[in-house]
Design an enzyme around this catalytic site. Structure first.
Site, PDB file in Angstrom:
ATOM      1  CD  GLU A  77      35.945  35.331  41.819  1.00 25.67           C
ATOM      2  OE1 GLU A  77      36.446  34.837  41.142  1.00 25.67           O
ATOM      3  OE2 GLU A  77      34.767  35.221  42.049  1.00 25.67           O
ATOM      4  CG  ASP A 104      31.786  33.636  43.118  1.00 27.69           C
ATOM      5  OD1 ASP A 104      31.778  34.702  42.422  1.00 27.69           O
ATOM      6  OD2 ASP A 104      32.678  32.684  42.606  1.00 27.69           O
ATOM      7  CB  ILE A 106      28.873  36.412  38.673  1.00 27.36           C
ATOM      8  CG1 ILE A 106      28.137  37.601  38.637  1.00 27.36           C
ATOM      9  CG2 ILE A 106      28.542  35.641  37.567  1.00 27.36           C
ATOM     10  CD1 ILE A 106      27.899  38.505  37.341  1.00 27.36           C
ATOM     11  CG  ASP A 107      30.813  30.125  41.176  1.00 23.60           C
ATOM     12  OD1 ASP A 107      31.869  30.316  41.236  1.00 23.60           O
ATOM     13  OD2 ASP A 107      30.530  28.733  41.048  1.00 23.60           O
ATOM     14  CB  THR A 109      32.801  35.506  35.429  1.00 26.37           C
ATOM     15  OG1 THR A 109      32.124  35.821  36.800  1.00 26.37           O
ATOM     16  CG2 THR A 109      32.591  36.435  34.342  1.00 26.37           C
ATOM     17  CG  ASP A 232      35.233  29.133  43.745  1.00 29.19           C
ATOM     18  OD1 ASP A 232      34.600  30.257  43.210  1.00 29.19           O
ATOM     19  OD2 ASP A 232      36.742  29.347  43.784  1.00 29.19           O
TER      20      ASP A 232
END
Length: 285
Positions: A77, A104, A106-107, A109, A232
């Site tokens: 990402e 990702d 940190i999905d 954030t 995601d």
């Protein structure tokens, strides 16, 4: 499950073991940064946030993967310009790779920034465009969700199965609030307005990857959202499919990496969920 011994292996190296190792190391590092980030920036909108922790997590994962599989492609990402058009272009450029890692770092954030403990690392590996490994790691609960194509999905070493609800009115369903306030958010709000009276309850917790992992684990019966990206959903899509659930676009077509408007469920409520979303005119196409 003993993930290392059940992993897909090429040249003696386990794809799944590498994904697990990357997610675990990134997650432990992210935990040390909770409430301790230095730089907060907006990307596509004021709701689309990034910190140096997101970037550092992606760098850590990319470097670890490259150590084991230097010839594999990587789509993360934070390496993509903000906005839906850039996301579509980045996937188009990468999706035909033999092996493509989709990450990702940190999905969730926004949750991380506010100290709300619902975020995760999502790592998937696609082979010629088909997801074959999916790992979602929740560092705050130390929950590792793992799936391999054709081999099932597991959490805490136990095989997962989707929820048993047969009807929408018995179901706990989740969605999100997209950062694209001009197009995706209004469409998703229509879906919320339509679904809220028809389900047992709705949840909006702020991480699509974790919501999908919860569908796989039977904690949610369904999930939908407009305007997501491959990073995601890729890992979560395999978790759900390997747990016996269903993942499609909002027209009911099977999931692929190009899907941006997703509907996922235990399978039993899928048609009813799709019908309700269609009635709400949530389709962005």
């Amino acid at each position: 499950m003993n993930e290392e011994h059940n992993a897909s292996v090429v040249g003696g190296k386990s794809f799944t073991a590498v994904a697990i190792n990357c997610a675990s190391k990134a997650g432990e590092w992210i935990k040390t940064k909770l409430g301790n980030y230095n730089q907060l920036q907006s990307k596509y909108s004021s709701q689309d946030l990034v910190t140096e922790v997101d970037k550092g997590s992606e760098r850590l994962i990319r470097n670890l993967i490259a150590t084991h599989f230097p010839h594999h492609s990587f789509l993360g990402e934070e390496g993509v310009e903000p906005g839906p058009d850039a996301s579509v272009k980045a996937l188009e450029e990468a999706r035909n790779a033999e092996y493509l890692w989709i990450v990702d770092p940190i999905d969730g954030t926004t949750n991380f920034v506010h100290g709300f403990p619902f975020f995760c690392i999502s790592i998937a590996l696609a082979h010629h465009g088909e997801v074959i490994v999916g790992v979602v790691y929740d560092p705050m609960r130390n929950e590792l969700f793992v799936a391999e194509k054709g081999k099932g999905a597991y959490v805490h070493g136990r095989k997962m199965g989707v929820a048993s609800e047969e009807r929408l009115r018995e179901s706990l369903v989740a969605t999100g609030l997209p950062p694209d306030q001009q197009a995706a958010l209004p469409l998703n709000l229509r879906g919320i307005n339509q679904l809220a009276p028809k389900v047992r309850n709705l949840r909006i917790a702020g991480s699509a990857a974790l919501h999908m992992a919860y569908v796989a684990a039977g904690r949610l019966s369904g999930f939908w959202e407009i305007g997501l990206n491959s990073w995601d959903m890729a890992a979560g899509s395999l978790l759900i499919q390997e747990s016996g659930g269903t993942v499609t676009d909002m027209n009911g077509e099977p999931y692929s990496l190009a899907v941006r408007n997703v509907t996922a469920s235990n399978g039993r409520i899928h048609d009813e969920l799709l019908t309700a979303l269609k009635e709400a005119e949530t389709s962005a196409e």
